[in-house]
Design a protein around this motif. Structure first.
Motif, PDB file in Angstrom:
ATOM      1  N   ILE A 158      11.853  -3.857  -7.249  1.00 29.04           N
ATOM      2  CA  ILE A 158      11.263  -2.509  -7.273  1.00 29.04           C
ATOM      3  C   ILE A 158       9.875  -2.572  -7.911  1.00 29.04           C
ATOM      4  N   ARG A 159       9.730  -3.398  -8.928  1.00 23.52           N
ATOM      5  CA  ARG A 159       8.425  -3.513  -9.594  1.00 23.52           C
ATOM      6  C   ARG A 159       7.353  -3.984  -8.595  1.00 23.52           C
ATOM      7  N   ASP A 160       7.712  -4.908  -7.710  1.00 27.37           N
ATOM      8  CA  ASP A 160       6.730  -5.372  -6.706  1.00 27.37           C
ATOM      9  C   ASP A 160       6.203  -4.212  -5.877  1.00 27.37           C
ATOM     10  N   THR A 161       7.125  -3.387  -5.385  1.00 24.87           N
ATOM     11  CA  THR A 161       6.668  -2.287  -4.526  1.00 24.87           C
ATOM     12  C   THR A 161       6.004  -1.187  -5.365  1.00 24.87           C
ATOM     13  N   ALA A 162       6.473  -0.992  -6.595  1.00 30.67           N
ATOM     14  CA  ALA A 162       5.838  -0.007  -7.484  1.00 30.67           C
ATOM     15  C   ALA A 162       4.383  -0.399  -7.714  1.00 30.67           C
ATOM     16  N   ASP A 163       4.166  -1.671  -7.913  1.00 31.43           N
ATOM     17  CA  ASP A 163       2.826  -2.192  -8.176  1.00 31.43           C
ATOM     18  C   ASP A 163       1.926  -2.023  -6.942  1.00 31.43           C
ATOM     19  N   ALA A 164       2.485  -2.307  -5.774  1.00 29.55           N
ATOM     20  CA  ALA A 164       1.691  -2.210  -4.539  1.00 29.55           C
ATOM     21  C   ALA A 164       1.200  -0.783  -4.302  1.00 29.55           C
ATOM     22  N   HIS A 165       2.019   0.192  -4.671  1.00 22.72           N
ATOM     23  CA  HIS A 165       1.658   1.598  -4.382  1.00 22.72           C
ATOM     24  C   HIS A 165       1.219   2.382  -5.612  1.00 22.72           C
ATOM     25  N   ASP A 166       1.188   1.748  -6.769  1.00 28.16           N
ATOM     26  CA  ASP A 166       0.929   2.470  -8.022  1.00 28.16           C
ATOM     27  C   ASP A 166       1.876   3.653  -8.185  1.00 28.16           C
ATOM     28  N   GLU A 214      -1.132   7.654 -17.558  1.00 27.29           N
ATOM     29  CA  GLU A 214      -1.898   8.051 -16.362  1.00 27.29           C
ATOM     30  C   GLU A 214      -3.397   8.011 -16.691  1.00 27.29           C
ATOM     31  N   LYS A 215      -3.727   8.557 -17.869  1.00 29.03           N
ATOM     32  CA  LYS A 215      -5.146   8.576 -18.293  1.00 29.03           C
ATOM     33  C   LYS A 215      -5.695   7.167 -18.439  1.00 29.03           C
ATOM     34  N   ARG A 216      -4.849   6.278 -18.968  1.00 34.22           N
ATOM     35  CA  ARG A 216      -5.290   4.891 -19.181  1.00 34.22           C
ATOM     36  C   ARG A 216      -5.208   4.076 -17.896  1.00 34.22           C
ATOM     37  N   GLN A 217      -4.769   4.717 -16.837  1.00 30.14           N
ATOM     38  CA  GLN A 217      -4.567   4.057 -15.546  1.00 30.14           C
ATOM     39  C   GLN A 217      -3.565   2.899 -15.633  1.00 30.14           C
ATOM     40  N   LYS A 218      -2.549   3.103 -16.491  1.00 31.40           N
ATOM     41  CA  LYS A 218      -1.436   2.146 -16.483  1.00 31.40           C
ATOM     42  C   LYS A 218      -0.486   2.649 -15.415  1.00 31.40           C
ATOM     43  N   LEU A 219      -0.591   2.034 -14.253  1.00 27.27           N
ATOM     44  CA  LEU A 219       0.007   2.711 -13.108  1.00 27.27           C
ATOM     45  C   LEU A 219       1.428   2.271 -12.771  1.00 27.27           C
ATOM     46  N   VAL A 220       1.815   1.072 -13.179  1.00 33.53           N
ATOM     47  CA  VAL A 220       3.207   0.701 -12.908  1.00 33.53           C
ATOM     48  C   VAL A 220       4.065   1.275 -14.026  1.00 33.53           C
ATOM     49  N   ASN A 221       4.905   2.171 -13.661  1.00 38.72           N
ATOM     50  CA  ASN A 221       5.775   2.801 -14.634  1.00 38.72           C
ATOM     51  C   ASN A 221       7.215   2.706 -14.159  1.00 38.72           C
ATOM     52  N   LEU A 222       8.005   2.029 -14.929  1.00 42.15           N
ATOM     53  CA  LEU A 222       9.429   1.957 -14.587  1.00 42.15           C
ATOM     54  C   LEU A 222      10.205   2.656 -15.695  1.00 42.15           C
ATOM     55  N   VAL A 223      11.011   3.623 -15.302  1.00 45.34           N
ATOM     56  CA  VAL A 223      11.879   4.291 -16.270  1.00 45.34           C
ATOM     57  C   VAL A 223      13.318   3.933 -15.890  1.00 45.34           C
ATOM     58  N   VAL A 224      14.027   3.271 -16.782  1.00 42.47           N
ATOM     59  CA  VAL A 224      15.418   2.894 -16.503  1.00 42.47           C
ATOM     60  C   VAL A 224      16.335   3.893 -17.221  1.00 42.47           C
ATOM     61  N   PRO A 246       3.382  17.592 -10.913  1.00 35.38           N
ATOM     62  CA  PRO A 246       3.608  17.724  -9.467  1.00 35.38           C
ATOM     63  C   PRO A 246       2.883  16.686  -8.617  1.00 35.38           C
ATOM     64  N   ASN A 247       1.803  16.122  -9.131  1.00 33.34           N
ATOM     65  CA  ASN A 247       1.046  15.169  -8.300  1.00 33.34           C
ATOM     66  C   ASN A 247       1.508  13.723  -8.436  1.00 33.34           C
ATOM     67  N   VAL A 248       2.479  13.509  -9.283  1.00 31.45           N
ATOM     68  CA  VAL A 248       2.893  12.132  -9.516  1.00 31.45           C
ATOM     69  C   VAL A 248       3.567  11.548  -8.263  1.00 31.45           C
ATOM     70  N   ASP A 249       3.228  10.293  -7.969  1.00 31.33           N
ATOM     71  CA  ASP A 249       3.843   9.607  -6.827  1.00 31.33           C
ATOM     72  C   ASP A 249       5.080   8.875  -7.372  1.00 31.33           C
ATOM     73  N   MET A 250       6.234   9.406  -7.047  1.00 30.36           N
ATOM     74  CA  MET A 250       7.455   8.936  -7.742  1.00 30.36           C
ATOM     75  C   MET A 250       8.607   8.733  -6.760  1.00 30.36           C
ATOM     76  N   ARG A 251       9.435   7.753  -7.040  1.00 33.76           N
ATOM     77  CA  ARG A 251      10.655   7.534  -6.257  1.00 33.76           C
ATOM     78  C   ARG A 251      11.828   7.328  -7.219  1.00 33.76           C
ATOM     79  N   VAL A 252      13.011   7.675  -6.725  1.00 29.45           N
ATOM     80  CA  VAL A 252      14.229   7.466  -7.528  1.00 29.45           C
ATOM     81  C   VAL A 252      15.086   6.414  -6.833  1.00 29.45           C
TER      82      VAL A 252
END
Ligand code: ADP
Length: 327
Positions: A158-166, A214-224, A246-252
């Motif tokens: 999942i991290r691979d695809t999270a990274d590819a799409h931020d 988000e502000k720091r542009q740390k874009l890979v975020n994994l919440v377990v 609302p603008n966050v690009d997120m998947r579950v």
């Protein structure tokens, strides 16, 4: 004076866990080594009540050490919670002369064993087989290591695809009342946040941290998230984040039952083999109503009464590590 154990029954009960087969194998072969007759009880306590009990020999457990699931099957059995159900179970064991019982399962199964061994003259030994690792008196339970490694494998992908799409990913792992799978898999995959039932979820702090990243542009975020987290699991957490960001690009992703299956890891096979062997030795030594565990790499015996009451505790240090390493 305790009667000598000559015929033993083994069952797997409650939630299944990888490594249960390796444990059945160890029980059967250690029993046969000591000239005991060994019986397999099918579908946990249901098989005891319905008289679904089969003789086991060395060949019955050939080629199973590497297999997930349980050849004896498992079940949840409400009838065993009634005195009438337990009486039927006792009569079926008695007519075969079974005078020792080994129960591979979780805390629910131990509660059943504890009551049964107080009511009847058949000694019971518990072996902790649960992916949740929520039992005191042992450092590890059979199945936990395999489940957590399955979760790690999935989260790395999942991290691979999270990274590819931020993208932000909310990943729900198993753990109804315990956060060990979430904690271990989350730390091992570098998750930014880990939500577990043992700690109250502070959604405001999670949102603040996501905003700040988000502000720091740390874009890979994994919440377990453990399924039993007090906020209500992965979907609930995602719903609240979406409302507030609302603008966050997120998947579950809900990992679900893949965590229960698969070939057990080396650690689980070793635990299963050592605990299975030790449980038979316990019966021969005349022990009753104890759970076999391993602490600091040594066999450890806990009265079933304590094993079902006490839970392992998660130290604050672990939570601090999560916070520091995810910054
Ligand atoms: P686990 O062992 O994985 O925690 P459960 O909690 O479902 O799984 O328990 C497995 C089985 O143990 C139950 O279906 C029931 O047959 C038996 N059991 C659980 N609690 C009790 C109890 N209080 N009295 C008698 N039997 C019980």
């Amino acid at each position: 004076m305790q009667k000598k154990v000559t015929k033993i029954g083994v069952l797997t009960s409650g939630g299944d866990a990888p490594g249960m087969n390796a444990c059945i194998r160890a029980v059967v072969r250690t029993g046969l080594y000591h000239d005991l007759e060994v019986f397999g009880i099918i579908r946990g306590y249901s098989g005891m009540i319905e008289d679904d009990i089969i003789p086991m020999n060395s060949r019955s457990v050939a080629n199973i050490i590497q297999r997930g699931g349980t050849i004896l099957k498992t079940a949840r059995c409400p009838e065993f919670m009634t005195p009438e159900g337990r009486k039927k179970a006792y009569n079926n064991l008695k007519k075969r002369g079974i005078n020792g019982l080994i129960i591979i399962g979780g805390d629910g199964s131990f509660r059943g064993a504890q009551i049964f061994s107080h009511e009847y003259d058949i000694p019971c030994i518990g072996i902790p087989g649960t992916i949740d690792k929520d039992i005191a008196g042992t450092d590890f339970t059979i199945g936990f290591d395999t489940a957590v490694n399955t979760a790690i494998d999935a989260i790395d992908k999942i991290r691979d695809t999270a990274d590819a799409h931020d993208r932000l990913f909310i990943i729900e792992v198993m753990g109804r009342d315990a956060g060990y799978i979430a904690l271990h898999s989350g730390i091992s995959t570098g998750a930014e946040h880990i939500l577990i039932p043992e700690r109250k979820t502070d959604m405001e702090s999670l949102l603040r941290s996501l905003h700040e990243k988000e502000k720091r542009q740390k874009l890979v975020n994994l919440v377990v998230v453990a399924e039993g987290d007090d906020f209500g699991g992965g979907n609930e957490v995602a719903k609240t984040i979406k409302e507030r960001m609302p603008n966050v690009d997120m998947r579950v992703v809900i990992l679900g039952h893949i965590q229960r299956g698969g070939s057990p890891t080396c650690l689980d096979r070793l635990l299963a083999s050592r605990m299975g062997y030790s449980a038979v030795e316990c019966l021969i030594e005349g022990r009753n109503n104890v759970m076999v565990g391993i602490m600091n790499n040594k066999m450890h015996y806990t009265p079933l009464d304590n094993a079902v009451k006490a839970k392992q505790k998660i130290s604050d240090e672990w939570m601090k590590i999560v916070k520091i390493l995810a910054s």
